[in-house]
Design an enzyme around this catalytic site. Structure first.
Site, PDB file in Angstrom:
ATOM      1  N   THR A  95       0.861  -1.240   0.084  1.00  0.00           N
ATOM      2  CA  THR A  95      -0.152   0.395  -0.731  1.00  0.00           C
ATOM      3  C   THR A  95       0.774   1.385  -0.409  1.00  0.00           C
ATOM      4  O   THR A  95       1.463   1.351   1.655  1.00  0.00           O
ATOM      5  CB  THR A  95      -1.166  -0.016   1.315  1.00  0.00           C
ATOM      6  N   LYS A 170      -7.336   1.334  -2.698  1.00  0.00           N
ATOM      7  CA  LYS A 170      -6.641   0.802  -1.244  1.00  0.00           C
ATOM      8  C   LYS A 170      -7.140   1.991  -0.312  1.00  0.00           C
ATOM      9  O   LYS A 170      -7.187   1.829   1.060  1.00  0.00           O
ATOM     10  CB  LYS A 170      -5.262   0.245  -1.381  1.00  0.00           C
ATOM     11  N   LYS A 238       0.630   4.937   8.222  1.00  0.00           N
ATOM     12  CA  LYS A 238       1.101   5.196   6.857  1.00  0.00           C
ATOM     13  C   LYS A 238       0.194   5.279   5.716  1.00  0.00           C
ATOM     14  O   LYS A 238       0.189   6.621   5.229  1.00  0.00           O
ATOM     15  CB  LYS A 238       2.713   4.466   6.806  1.00  0.00           C
TER      16      LYS A 238
END
Length: 286
Positions: A95, A170, A238
């Protein structure tokens, strides 16, 4: 097929197992060799750099921690872009930033390589059972070419569009989870304060309108105070930061995402960054 896989952490380890079970030749690279011992015993070949993976493989999968790690393994001196054989397919399952996915796609094309961004959702359980959701960006014909391999990893595999589209999808996933996790925690805390049996409450609400993957899979861990990582807090932070930065670049305000991010950052500051995301329940207990 001769395949490569870079990154054998919590999820990557299971994905390599699926490839080996289907008798593919797999070269692997990880910065922590100990994490790959079981894979070597199962037949994987552990090499010393991304360069060696690239030289040995027709299709290379990567699943690492942060955009900076993606930068290093793709663009570093011993990176994939410089050393992959023409015609190879590069599949980044990390990701990461949509703009980095687009940059990889463009750099790959200049070297007669093909690149897809294919981040996943489903955590360690989904990876182990081969039922991940996979969101793919890039060229559709390349996606179709490697679909048989992606089918070993997941059940819900959707081509989303041009390079970067997988990463943007995502972000939609992580934005949804960010607020959902708050709801899961608050429902359990409420149940406890009301004198209810949390496990019995879950039996009622997890299959109703409130149902979600997080409620079904992470709430039981919260109840049992099992904070082992299926997905690290530090990695979720993150992801949320990437989503927040993208949204801000469009002038889009997402208060639910921002609230969840601030709560997880507090947990990380308290030393929980290597715990699983279900540790959010500790925010309420403390």
């Amino acid at each position: 097929m001769k395949l490569g896989f870079i990154g054998t952490g919590v999820m990557g380890n299971s994905l390599v197992k699926h490839l080996l079970e289907h008798e593919h030749e797999v070269s692997i690279y990880t910065r922590t060799a100990k994490k790959a011992e079981n894979l070597v015993e199962a037949g994987a070949v552990l090499v010393e750099s991304p360069k060696q993976v690239a030289g040995n493989s027709e299709i290379i999968f990567t699943m690492v921690g942060y955009p900076s790690d993606v930068e290093e393994i793709y663009f570093g001196e011993k990176g994939i872009i410089q050393h992959a054989k023409a015609g190879s397919v590069l599949v980044d399952m990390t990701t990461s930033q949509p703009r980095l996915a687009q940059r990889i796609f463009e750099a790959a094309a200049e070297k007669s390589l093909h690149a897809l961004d294919a981040p996943v959702s489903g955590g360690d359980i989904g990876a182990k059972n081969g039922v991940l959701s996979i969101m793919v960006g890039g060229e559709k014909d390349v996606f179709k070419k490697i679909s048989p391999l992606l089918n070993l990893f997941g059940e819900n595999i959707v081509f989303q569009g041009p390079a970067g589209s997988g990463q943007h999808t995502k972000m939609c996933n992580q934005i949804n989870i960010a607020s959902t996790m708050i709801g899961v925690c608050e429902s359990l805390i409420y149940a406890k304060k009301a004198g209810l049996d949390p496990e019995r409450v879950l039996r009622s609400i997890s299959s109703g309108a409130a149902g979600s993957w997080s409620l079904s899979n992470l709430a039981p861990k919260m109840i049992n105070e099992d904070f082992r990582p299926g997905f690290y807090i530090k990695h979720f932070i993150k992801d949320m930061k990437i989503a927040a930065e993208e949204a801000e670049s469009w002038g889009l305000k997402l208060p639910g995402l921002r609230l969840s991010l601030s709560m997880y950052e507090e947990l990380a500051a308290q030393g929980y960054e290597d715990n699983g995301t279900q540790t959010l329940i500790q925010h309420y207990k403390e």
